[in-house]
Design a protein around this motif. Structure first.
Motif, PDB file in Angstrom:
ATOM      1  N   SER A  43       3.745 -25.508 -30.297  1.00 31.34           N
ATOM      2  CA  SER A  43       3.156 -25.330 -28.962  1.00 31.34           C
ATOM      3  C   SER A  43       1.640 -25.219 -29.013  1.00 31.34           C
ATOM      4  CB  SER A  43       3.678 -24.033 -28.326  1.00 31.34           C
ATOM      5  OG  SER A  43       5.043 -24.126 -28.092  1.00 31.34           O
ATOM      6  N   GLY A  44       0.965 -26.100 -28.273  1.00 31.56           N
ATOM      7  CA  GLY A  44      -0.489 -26.026 -28.162  1.00 31.56           C
ATOM      8  C   GLY A  44      -1.222 -26.506 -29.399  1.00 31.56           C
ATOM      9  N   LEU A  45      -0.485 -27.044 -30.392  1.00 32.86           N
ATOM     10  CA  LEU A  45      -1.117 -27.401 -31.666  1.00 32.86           C
ATOM     11  C   LEU A  45      -1.177 -28.915 -31.873  1.00 32.86           C
ATOM     12  CD1 LEU A  45       0.657 -24.662 -33.828  1.00 32.86           C
ATOM     13  CD2 LEU A  45      -1.672 -24.596 -32.950  1.00 32.86           C
ATOM     14  N   SER A  94      12.264 -33.703 -24.781  1.00 30.34           N
ATOM     15  CA  SER A  94      11.476 -32.494 -24.998  1.00 30.34           C
ATOM     16  C   SER A  94      11.114 -31.908 -23.639  1.00 30.34           C
ATOM     17  CB  SER A  94      10.218 -32.858 -25.789  1.00 30.34           C
ATOM     18  OG  SER A  94       9.429 -31.732 -25.998  1.00 30.34           O
ATOM     19  N   THR A  95      11.617 -30.707 -23.350  1.00 29.67           N
ATOM     20  CA  THR A  95      11.479 -30.160 -21.986  1.00 29.67           C
ATOM     21  C   THR A  95      10.453 -29.041 -21.881  1.00 29.67           C
ATOM     22  OG1 THR A  95      13.155 -28.413 -22.234  1.00 29.67           O
ATOM     23  CG2 THR A  95      13.964 -30.596 -21.630  1.00 29.67           C
ATOM     24  N   THR A  96       9.835 -28.651 -23.012  1.00 35.28           N
ATOM     25  CA  THR A  96       8.944 -27.486 -22.989  1.00 35.28           C
ATOM     26  C   THR A  96       7.506 -27.893 -22.682  1.00 35.28           C
ATOM     27  OG1 THR A  96      10.351 -26.548 -24.701  1.00 35.28           O
ATOM     28  CG2 THR A  96       8.251 -25.450 -24.337  1.00 35.28           C
ATOM     29  N   PRO A  97       6.837 -27.235 -21.720  1.00 36.52           N
ATOM     30  CA  PRO A  97       5.420 -27.529 -21.481  1.00 36.52           C
ATOM     31  C   PRO A  97       4.620 -27.326 -22.765  1.00 36.52           C
ATOM     32  CG  PRO A  97       6.279 -26.060 -19.784  1.00 36.52           C
ATOM     33  CD  PRO A  97       7.352 -26.181 -20.826  1.00 36.52           C
ATOM     34  N   GLY A  98       3.641 -28.223 -23.004  1.00 37.24           N
ATOM     35  CA  GLY A  98       2.859 -28.127 -24.245  1.00 37.24           C
ATOM     36  C   GLY A  98       3.479 -28.951 -25.366  1.00 37.24           C
ATOM     37  N   GLU A 110      -0.234 -17.950 -22.217  1.00 41.79           N
ATOM     38  CA  GLU A 110      -1.107 -17.299 -23.216  1.00 41.79           C
ATOM     39  C   GLU A 110      -0.895 -17.940 -24.587  1.00 41.79           C
ATOM     40  OE1 GLU A 110      -0.226 -13.171 -23.900  1.00 41.79           O
ATOM     41  OE2 GLU A 110      -1.731 -13.017 -25.475  1.00 41.79           O
ATOM     42  N   VAL A 111       0.360 -18.250 -24.903  1.00 48.58           N
ATOM     43  CA  VAL A 111       0.677 -18.886 -26.192  1.00 48.58           C
ATOM     44  C   VAL A 111      -0.031 -20.234 -26.287  1.00 48.58           C
ATOM     45  CG1 VAL A 111       2.556 -19.945 -27.506  1.00 48.58           C
ATOM     46  CG2 VAL A 111       2.879 -17.682 -26.494  1.00 48.58           C
ATOM     47  N   LEU A 112       0.039 -21.024 -25.217  1.00 49.14           N
ATOM     48  CA  LEU A 112      -0.590 -22.350 -25.227  1.00 49.14           C
ATOM     49  C   LEU A 112      -2.110 -22.232 -25.347  1.00 49.14           C
ATOM     50  CD1 LEU A 112       1.424 -24.391 -22.550  1.00 49.14           C
ATOM     51  CD2 LEU A 112       1.618 -24.459 -25.038  1.00 49.14           C
ATOM     52  N   GLU A 113      -2.688 -21.304 -24.596  1.00 48.81           N
ATOM     53  CA  GLU A 113      -4.148 -21.126 -24.624  1.00 48.81           C
ATOM     54  C   GLU A 113      -4.618 -20.715 -26.015  1.00 48.81           C
ATOM     55  OE1 GLU A 113      -5.551 -18.356 -21.623  1.00 48.81           O
ATOM     56  OE2 GLU A 113      -4.587 -19.617 -20.094  1.00 48.81           O
ATOM     57  N   ALA A 114      -3.901 -19.765 -26.618  1.00 50.69           N
ATOM     58  CA  ALA A 114      -4.307 -19.290 -27.949  1.00 50.69           C
ATOM     59  C   ALA A 114      -4.115 -20.384 -28.988  1.00 50.69           C
ATOM     60  CB  ALA A 114      -3.511 -18.046 -28.330  1.00 50.69           C
TER      61      ALA A 114
END
Ligand code: HPA
Length: 271
Positions: free
Chosen positions: A28-30, A54-58, A247-251
């Motif tokens: 996620s976010g990476l 894939s259904t998860t944002p990010g 928050e997870v995506l931002e970090a």
């Protein structure tokens, strides 16, 4: 082996002449490592037989094949999670497909909550070992002997050789790489503070909702594996903050430059 694997291998080979040696699963976010792929060929998951959605944002939901430096690579931009309602057997389809495509080395990355009290948000953690607390296992069901034994050894699921290279890569990049044990919970709810205290007692340093099934499937079929967690937040109860996927995506995004540099250096060093 199920026919669907051969169909998927042919579908990918038809789209792309590259035989990847290294696979990277981006958490996620990476996803920014994808920028480093030269002349990449991107294949949406829905165009690959056997792939789930894939259904998860990010999580972009694309397979990217191309070279990073000189190394032929395949990147998963987005992965499949147990909490999406999928069978774990199906979430590891890509890992087995990579094996059939000729991949030798796999890099598993994820976003994780920090359980170890010395961790800070933004830290990167080399996964030295894992605890499967998902309540399930991707190898349950009929064993596909083509992918390995019924009862695979997990003592060396995370390669000591690759761990050494990742430490060296971190040193070259000036990154202080933490190390520890990753524990998988099914999610999708984050953990309670009591669960985090329990997970700390059983020896976990970071917690997430992925990676473990992939590491198990990779170990079974003999892929050499290395794992890195990006600590996107302190786990529940460690701080007073309310946890959220945003928050997870931002970090993840904030740490992604560091993460990208580490992986680029690591990929350069593997043979
Ligand atoms: N818990 C579980 N999964 C996670 C977390 C967390 O705190 N952070 C990122 N993924």
């Amino acid at each position: 082996m199920e026919q669907i694997y051969n169909i998927a291998v042919e579908a990918i080979k038809k789209r792309c002449g590259i035989i990847p040696e290294t696979a990277v699963v981006l958490g996620s976010g990476l996803g920014t490592l994808a920028d480093a792929v030269e002349n990449g060929i991107s294949i949406p998951y829905e165009e690959i037989p056997g792939f789930l959605a894939s259904t998860t944002p990010g999580h972009a939901g694309k397979l990217l094949l191309g070279r990073i430096g000189k190394k032929p690579c395949v990147l998963m931009q987005g992965r499949f999670h147990y909490y999406e309602g999928y069978r774990l057997q199906d979430t590891v389809f890509p890992i087995r497909l990579f094996k059939l495509l000729g991949v030798k080395t796999i890099v598993l990355t994820n976003a994780a909550g920090g359980i170890n009290l010395s961790f800070e948000a933004g830290d990167l953690m080399l996964i030295r070992d894992h605890i499967n607390f998902s309540g399930n296992n991707p190898l349950i069901g009929m064993n596909e002997e083509d992918f390995g034994p019924r009862f695979p050894d997990m003592s060396h699921a995370y390669s000591r050789r690759l761990n050494g290279l990742m430490r060296q890569a971190a040193e070259i990049c000036g990154i202080r790489l933490k190390e520890g044990v990753f524990v998988m919970m099914s999610g999708p709810s984050f953990e309670t503070p009591a669960e985090i205290r329990m997970l700390r007692m059983i020896g976990a340093d970071a917690v997430g909702m992925s990676t473990v099934p992939e590491a198990i499937a990779a170990a079974q079929c003999g892929l050499e594996t290395v794992g890195v967690s990006c600590i996107t937040n302190l786990a529940a109860g460690v701080s007073d903050r309310t946890l959220s996927h945003e928050e997870v995506l931002e970090a993840g995004l904030a740490a992604s430059e560091k993460f990208k540099n580490l992986l680029l250096q690591f990929i350069k060093m593997i043979d």
